[in-house]
Scaffold this active site. Structure first.
Site, PDB file in Angstrom:
ATOM      1  N   ASP A 124      17.009  42.955  18.363  1.00 40.57           N
ATOM      2  CA  ASP A 124      15.622  43.203  18.761  1.00 40.57           C
ATOM      3  C   ASP A 124      14.845  43.963  17.694  1.00 40.57           C
ATOM      4  O   ASP A 124      13.852  44.614  17.988  1.00 40.57           O
ATOM      5  CB  ASP A 124      15.577  43.966  20.087  1.00 40.57           C
ATOM      6  CG  ASP A 124      16.439  45.214  20.069  1.00 40.57           C
ATOM      7  OD1 ASP A 124      17.058  45.493  19.028  1.00 40.57           O
ATOM      8  OD2 ASP A 124      16.482  45.910  21.093  1.00 40.57           O
ATOM      9  N   LYS A 175      19.413  61.873  21.600  1.00 42.58           N
ATOM     10  CA  LYS A 175      18.008  62.248  21.777  1.00 42.58           C
ATOM     11  C   LYS A 175      17.898  63.730  22.095  1.00 42.58           C
ATOM     12  O   LYS A 175      18.681  64.244  22.891  1.00 42.58           O
ATOM     13  CB  LYS A 175      17.414  61.476  22.957  1.00 42.58           C
ATOM     14  CG  LYS A 175      17.315  60.014  22.684  1.00 42.58           C
ATOM     15  CD  LYS A 175      16.933  59.230  23.912  1.00 42.58           C
ATOM     16  CE  LYS A 175      17.181  57.766  23.619  1.00 42.58           C
ATOM     17  NZ  LYS A 175      17.258  56.911  24.741  1.00 42.58           N
ATOM     18  N   ASP A 233      11.194  47.999  16.625  1.00 41.55           N
ATOM     19  CA  ASP A 233      12.216  47.735  17.635  1.00 41.55           C
ATOM     20  C   ASP A 233      11.442  47.206  18.842  1.00 41.55           C
ATOM     21  O   ASP A 233      10.629  47.922  19.419  1.00 41.55           O
ATOM     22  CB  ASP A 233      12.897  49.091  17.931  1.00 41.55           C
ATOM     23  CG  ASP A 233      13.681  49.089  19.230  1.00 41.55           C
ATOM     24  OD1 ASP A 233      13.700  48.060  19.921  1.00 41.55           O
ATOM     25  OD2 ASP A 233      14.268  50.135  19.547  1.00 41.55           O
TER      26      ASP A 233
HETATM   27  P1  GTP Z   1      17.282  47.655  27.314  1.00 41.14           P
HETATM   28  O1  GTP Z   1      18.060  47.229  28.527  1.00 41.14           O
HETATM   29  O2  GTP Z   1      15.801  47.536  27.531  1.00 41.14           O
HETATM   30  O3  GTP Z   1      17.691  48.990  26.758  1.00 41.14           O
HETATM   31  O4  GTP Z   1      17.574  46.601  26.138  1.00 41.14           O
HETATM   32  P2  GTP Z   1      18.952  46.006  25.571  1.00 41.14           P
HETATM   33  O5  GTP Z   1      19.772  45.472  26.667  1.00 41.14           O
HETATM   34  O6  GTP Z   1      18.586  45.009  24.522  1.00 41.14           O
HETATM   35  O7  GTP Z   1      19.690  47.251  24.954  1.00 41.14           O
HETATM   36  P3  GTP Z   1      19.551  47.845  23.483  1.00 41.14           P
HETATM   37  O8  GTP Z   1      18.123  47.774  23.054  1.00 41.14           O
HETATM   38  O9  GTP Z   1      20.220  49.154  23.447  1.00 41.14           O
HETATM   39  O10 GTP Z   1      20.427  46.831  22.643  1.00 41.14           O
HETATM   40  C1  GTP Z   1      20.400  46.747  21.244  1.00 41.14           C
HETATM   41  C2  GTP Z   1      20.879  45.349  20.857  1.00 41.14           C
HETATM   42  O11 GTP Z   1      22.229  45.157  21.280  1.00 41.14           O
HETATM   43  C3  GTP Z   1      20.057  44.253  21.508  1.00 41.14           C
HETATM   44  O12 GTP Z   1      19.887  43.233  20.552  1.00 41.14           O
HETATM   45  C4  GTP Z   1      20.925  43.779  22.662  1.00 41.14           C
HETATM   46  O13 GTP Z   1      20.764  42.384  22.918  1.00 41.14           O
HETATM   47  C5  GTP Z   1      22.327  44.050  22.147  1.00 41.14           C
HETATM   48  N1  GTP Z   1      23.248  44.437  23.224  1.00 41.14           N
HETATM   49  C6  GTP Z   1      23.139  45.501  24.058  1.00 41.14           C
HETATM   50  N2  GTP Z   1      24.202  45.537  24.889  1.00 41.14           N
HETATM   51  C7  GTP Z   1      24.985  44.463  24.601  1.00 41.14           C
HETATM   52  C8  GTP Z   1      26.219  43.955  25.132  1.00 41.14           C
HETATM   53  O14 GTP Z   1      26.824  44.500  26.057  1.00 41.14           O
HETATM   54  N3  GTP Z   1      26.713  42.820  24.547  1.00 41.14           N
HETATM   55  C9  GTP Z   1      26.071  42.181  23.527  1.00 41.14           C
HETATM   56  N4  GTP Z   1      26.616  41.061  23.022  1.00 41.14           N
HETATM   57  N5  GTP Z   1      24.909  42.633  23.005  1.00 41.14           N
HETATM   58  C10 GTP Z   1      24.382  43.759  23.543  1.00 41.14           C
END
Ligand code: GTP
Length: 337
Positions: A124, A175, A233
């Protein structure tokens, strides 16, 4: 002076990568109710496509998409990667393994040499940073892990990552109200195989909360590549809309938008009244009707939306198939999801 885990220097070009695209994207709901965040389109292309093209342009030839939430939507779009000029495979987590667990799981798909390093991208983030320069630091420092860091004006919402004079990461701090540094993790890492092997396989692990602190406590060589070029982000609705606007207005940020950059990206079968104004990095989906005297600025309008006359829309996302009444005034809003 602490020693790195790595014994041999790695002078090889990095050609393998993992892209983390399995998160639920809860902060972007309801946009992510049916589409995973990395498949949402910015400047007319899925976020993931912008990242894949950037990775390819930096010499990546093999990439694993680490999927979980709505995993089935990626393959029909990206296939085996040949359309995008690199090999793409898929590592699917039936239950999300967290960012660290996802990395360990996806790494099983890559046949890594003992001393090889891999690029890892959060799915992201869009950035103007040079992957080649990040790789150069990784190699020069003979690092186990090299993180891309950026600076933010208000680091309170982020974990902060202070560096010493040799660019070595001193700590990973959660944080806090009074952060001790304004350098934060910008979501693009290089891991050498030995560091990857420190992550337990098949367990739920967070790269930020578990993997990095554990590597530091083992004395691993974790370095920070600080770059203050463009970085976003897309975790929130406003940053998602901004990213699309920024990519259209700044063509150098993504070669995936080649040929479509400018004040506005207009889909097919769109009717725009001659007195309407559309600009500021807006996207107008296929089949839209934009009526007399409308002004649309920096906004994303979904397919088959009709915008009634005299309406003013700035920095908004309007879901497909909406009917916007005449004289509506919307700014900084998500409408109709
Ligand atoms: P929020 O739920 O809004 O916090 O977003 P998010 O689910 O994308 O979490 P976050 O922004 O912390 O994730 C950072 C990146 O890691 C993003 O590109 C997510 O798609 C990816 N990501 C987060 N958790 C997982 C997971 O359990 N498995 C995989 N494959 N990717 C993950």
């Amino acid at each position: 002076m602490e020693k790195n885990l790595a014994s041999e220097p790695d002078r090889n070009q990095i050609t393998k990568a993992i892209l983390l695209v399995g998160g639920k994207g809860t902060r972007l709901a309801p946009l992510t109710n049916h589409t995973p965040k990395p498949m949402l389109k910015v400047a007319g292309k899925p976020v993931t496509e912008h990242q894949i093209v950037k990775a390819r342009d930096a010499g990546i030839t093999e990439l694993v998409l680490a999927t979980s939430y709505l995993a089935e939507v990626f393959k029909p779009y990206f296939g085996d990667g040949s359309k995008f000029g690199l090999k793409i495979t898929y590592a699917v987590e039936n239950e999300p393994l967290g960012t660290g667990g996802a990395i360990a799981n996806a790494a099983l798909e890559l046949d890594l040499e003992p001393n090889e390093s891999v690029m890892i991208f959060n799915g992201d983030v869009l950035s103007g940073h040079s992957l080649q320069s990040q790789i150069a630091l990784h190699q020069k420092a003979n690092a186990d892990v090299t993180l891309y860091l950026t600076k933010v004006v208000d680091p309170r919402a982020y974990g902060c990552v202070p560096l010493d004079e040799e660019k070595r990461v001193k700590a990973f701090l959660e944080k806090m109200e009074n952060p001790i540094a304004d350098t934060i993790n910008a979501g693009c890492y290089i891991f050498r195989k030995n560091a990857l092997q420190q992550i337990p396989v098949g367990e739920v692990v967070s790269v930020e909360r578990d993997v990095f602190p554990a590597l530091l406590s083992k004395g691993a060589g974790v370095y920070g590549y600080l770059d203050t070029n463009y970085w976003i982000d897309m975790g929130t609705p406003q940053s998602f809309i901004k990213a699309s606007r920024d990519l259209l207005m700044n063509p150098h940020l993504s070669s995936a938008t080649k040929g479509v950059v400018g004040e506005a990206l207009i889909g097919s079968n769109v009717q725009i009244h001659p007195t309407a104004q559309v600009g500021g990095g807006s996207v107008i989906g296929d089949g839209c009707e934009i009526s007399e005297g409308v002004s649309i600025f920096g906004s994303m309008i979904g397919e088959n939306v009709r915008v009634g006359s005299g309406s003013q829309i700035s920095n908004c996302y309007i879901a497909p198939n909406q009917e916007v009444p005449d004289q509506s005034v919307f700014s900084d809003q998500i409408i109709g999801e």
